[in-house]
Design an enzyme around this catalytic site. Structure first.
Site, short mmCIF file in Angstrom:
data_model
loop_
_atom_site.label_atom_id
_atom_site.label_comp_id
_atom_site.label_asym_id
_atom_site.label_seq_id
_atom_site.Cartn_x
_atom_site.Cartn_y
_atom_site.Cartn_z
N GLY A 13 0.78 -1.24 0.00
CA GLY A 13 0.00 0.00 0.00
C GLY A 13 0.81 1.28 0.00
N ASP A 64 -1.39 -5.75 -7.86
CA ASP A 64 -2.77 -5.26 -7.84
C ASP A 64 -3.55 -6.35 -7.12
OD1 ASP A 64 -5.54 -4.97 -8.52
OD2 ASP A 64 -4.94 -3.58 -10.09
N VAL A 65 -4.20 -6.01 -6.03
CA VAL A 65 -4.81 -7.04 -5.18
C VAL A 65 -6.00 -7.76 -5.84
CG1 VAL A 65 -4.01 -6.09 -2.98
CG2 VAL A 65 -6.22 -5.33 -3.93
N TYR A 157 -18.15 9.51 3.33
CA TYR A 157 -17.28 8.33 3.37
C TYR A 157 -17.99 7.14 2.70
CZ TYR A 157 -13.35 5.58 5.15
OH TYR A 157 -12.23 4.79 5.26
N LYS A 164 -15.01 -0.70 5.08
CA LYS A 164 -14.23 -0.79 6.34
C LYS A 164 -14.95 -1.65 7.37
CE LYS A 164 -10.66 1.72 5.19
NZ LYS A 164 -9.46 0.99 4.71
N LEU A 196 -2.98 10.49 -0.67
CA LEU A 196 -3.53 10.42 -2.03
C LEU A 196 -4.99 9.94 -1.98
CD1 LEU A 196 -2.44 10.75 -4.92
CD2 LEU A 196 -1.97 8.29 -4.92
N SER A 197 -5.25 8.88 -1.24
CA SER A 197 -6.61 8.33 -1.18
C SER A 197 -7.60 9.28 -0.52
CB SER A 197 -6.64 7.02 -0.39
OG SER A 197 -5.85 6.08 -1.00
P1 NAD Z 1 -2.65 5.99 -0.09
O1 NAD Z 1 -3.35 6.50 -1.31
O2 NAD Z 1 -1.30 6.47 0.17
O3 NAD Z 1 -2.67 4.41 -0.04
C1 NAD Z 1 -3.69 3.63 -0.61
C2 NAD Z 1 -3.02 2.49 -1.32
O4 NAD Z 1 -3.99 1.59 -1.84
C3 NAD Z 1 -2.16 2.96 -2.49
O5 NAD Z 1 -0.83 2.51 -2.32
C4 NAD Z 1 -2.79 2.26 -3.69
O6 NAD Z 1 -1.83 1.86 -4.65
C5 NAD Z 1 -3.42 1.07 -3.01
N1 NAD Z 1 -4.41 0.41 -3.84
C6 NAD Z 1 -5.62 0.88 -4.28
N2 NAD Z 1 -6.18 -0.03 -5.09
C7 NAD Z 1 -5.32 -1.09 -5.15
C8 NAD Z 1 -5.32 -2.32 -5.85
N3 NAD Z 1 -6.32 -2.69 -6.66
N4 NAD Z 1 -4.26 -3.17 -5.68
C9 NAD Z 1 -3.23 -2.83 -4.88
N5 NAD Z 1 -3.16 -1.66 -4.22
C10 NAD Z 1 -4.20 -0.81 -4.36
O7 NAD Z 1 -3.64 6.40 1.12
P2 NAD Z 1 -3.63 6.03 2.68
O8 NAD Z 1 -4.52 7.04 3.29
O9 NAD Z 1 -2.25 5.86 3.17
O10 NAD Z 1 -4.40 4.65 2.71
C11 NAD Z 1 -3.86 3.47 3.30
C12 NAD Z 1 -4.92 2.78 4.13
O11 NAD Z 1 -5.20 3.58 5.27
C13 NAD Z 1 -6.25 2.57 3.42
O12 NAD Z 1 -6.79 1.31 3.81
C14 NAD Z 1 -7.09 3.70 3.97
O13 NAD Z 1 -8.47 3.45 3.88
C15 NAD Z 1 -6.60 3.67 5.39
N6 NAD Z 1 -6.93 4.86 6.20
C16 NAD Z 1 -6.60 6.09 5.77
C17 NAD Z 1 -6.94 7.20 6.54
C18 NAD Z 1 -6.64 8.59 6.06
O14 NAD Z 1 -7.25 9.53 6.55
N7 NAD Z 1 -5.70 8.76 5.14
C19 NAD Z 1 -7.59 7.04 7.76
C20 NAD Z 1 -7.89 5.75 8.20
C21 NAD Z 1 -7.56 4.65 7.40
#
Ligand code: NAD
Length: 257
Positions: A13, A64-65, A157, A164, A196-197
């Site tokens: 990720g 890619d998952v 959300y 989630k 990014l997400s």
């Molecule tokens: P990020 O965009 O940096 O990471 C998301 C990752 O998911 C990316 O590396 C992307 O390549 C990967 N991804 C998406 N589709 C994919 C696929 N088909 N195959 C493989 N990889 C895939 O954003 P982040 O915020 O660091 O997110 C990481 C985790 O943390 C996620 O589960 C997100 O829901 C969770 N999260 C984020 C927050 C926040 O506020 N940023 C809060 C709580 C939980």
């Protein structure tokens, strides 16, 4: 010396240096673990490789998952490289931008399925692939990243909240299945962080502002705090903890009003 000394960890990720997965990777590295990273597609490979070099991590393949043969290839690489695996961090989520605004009611069947496949089922697929590698090490630890939108209806959300909720349920069922092999499975429910997400979520700044104003610590969560909590739960310090969702959210989740 460190809480992850001698451990081998796969982190899935990392997209860039803002990713929560990158925080986990850095923390585990500083705590003595050897790290393996994957990347989703060529565009992200360019970001991930220089980061990997900073922590002497190996990039063990494109992942890619939704692609079973890529999952198989990554774990075959790990088997060849390390023989076993101690830690797996899952930090993967996806929803279409159009579904992270307005009404949840409007989510299409296909978008709903895709969000749940990528954000929740992927944990099951990765844990299944990790099981034999962890077994040879006498056990292991898996962590996934969740958000309070799993248990409360957070505006915008939407389908990610449903994904989630499924992810947190997967954590509990996987903990039951893998516990007899001394493999623990937990989730960290992190506070909102700019990545990014999260930039795709409409009104995300309001979520951050709300936490800054109303959380017991009266500030936002620092991304490194999610990384530290994940490293702690992955480590043997948490050897008695499994099936849990642990909040690393500057206390926001306990506030009534
Ligand atoms: P990020 O965009 O940096 O990471 C998301 C990752 O998911 C990316 O590396 C992307 O390549 C990967 N991804 C998406 N589709 C994919 C696929 N088909 N195959 C493989 N990889 C895939 O954003 P982040 O915020 O660091 O997110 C990481 C985790 O943390 C996620 O589960 C997100 O829901 C969770 N999260 C984020 C927050 C926040 O506020 N940023 C809060 C709580 C939980």
């Amino acid at each position: 010396m460190g809480i992850a000394k001698g451990k081998r960890a796969l982190i899935v990720g990392v997209a860039n240096d803002k990713s929560l997965a990158w925080q986990i990777a850095q923390e585990l590295h500083s705590q003595g673990a050897e790290i393996a990273l994957t990347y989703q597609g060529e565009a992200l490979e360019k970001r991930v490789r220089p980061l990997a070099a900073q922590i002497e991590a190996d990039v063990v393949g494109e992942l890619d998952v939704t692609n079973d043969s890529q999952i198989e290839a990554v774990f075959a690489n790990l088997k060849q490289k390390w023989g076993g695996l101690d830690m797996l961090a899952h930090a993967v989520a996806f929803a279409e931008r159009e579904d992270l605004r307005d009404r949840f009611l409007n989510v299409s069947r296909v978008n709903f399925s895709r969000s749940l496949e990528i954000s929740a089922y992927s944990l099951v697929a990765l844990a299944r692939a990790a099981e034999p590698l962890m077994e040879v090490r006498g056990g292991g630890s898996v962590v996934a990243l969740s958000y309070i939108g799993a248990v409360r209806a957070v505006p915008n959300y939407n389908v990610m909240g449903v994904a989630k909720a499924a992810l947190e349920a997967c954590v509990r069922y996987l903990a039951i299945d893998l516990g007899p092999k001394n493999i623990r499975v937990n989730a960290i429910s992190a506070g909102p962080a700019r990545t990014l997400s999260s930039s795709a979520i409409s009104g995300f700044h309001t979520m951050v502002h709300e936490v800054e104003q109303r959380s017991p610590l009266r500030r936002g969560m620092k991304t490194e705090e999610a990384g530290k909590m994940a490293a702690a739960i992955l480590s043997d310090l948490a050897s008695g903890v499994t099936g849990q969702t642990i909040y690393a959210d500057v206390g926001y989740s306990i506030v009534g009003f």
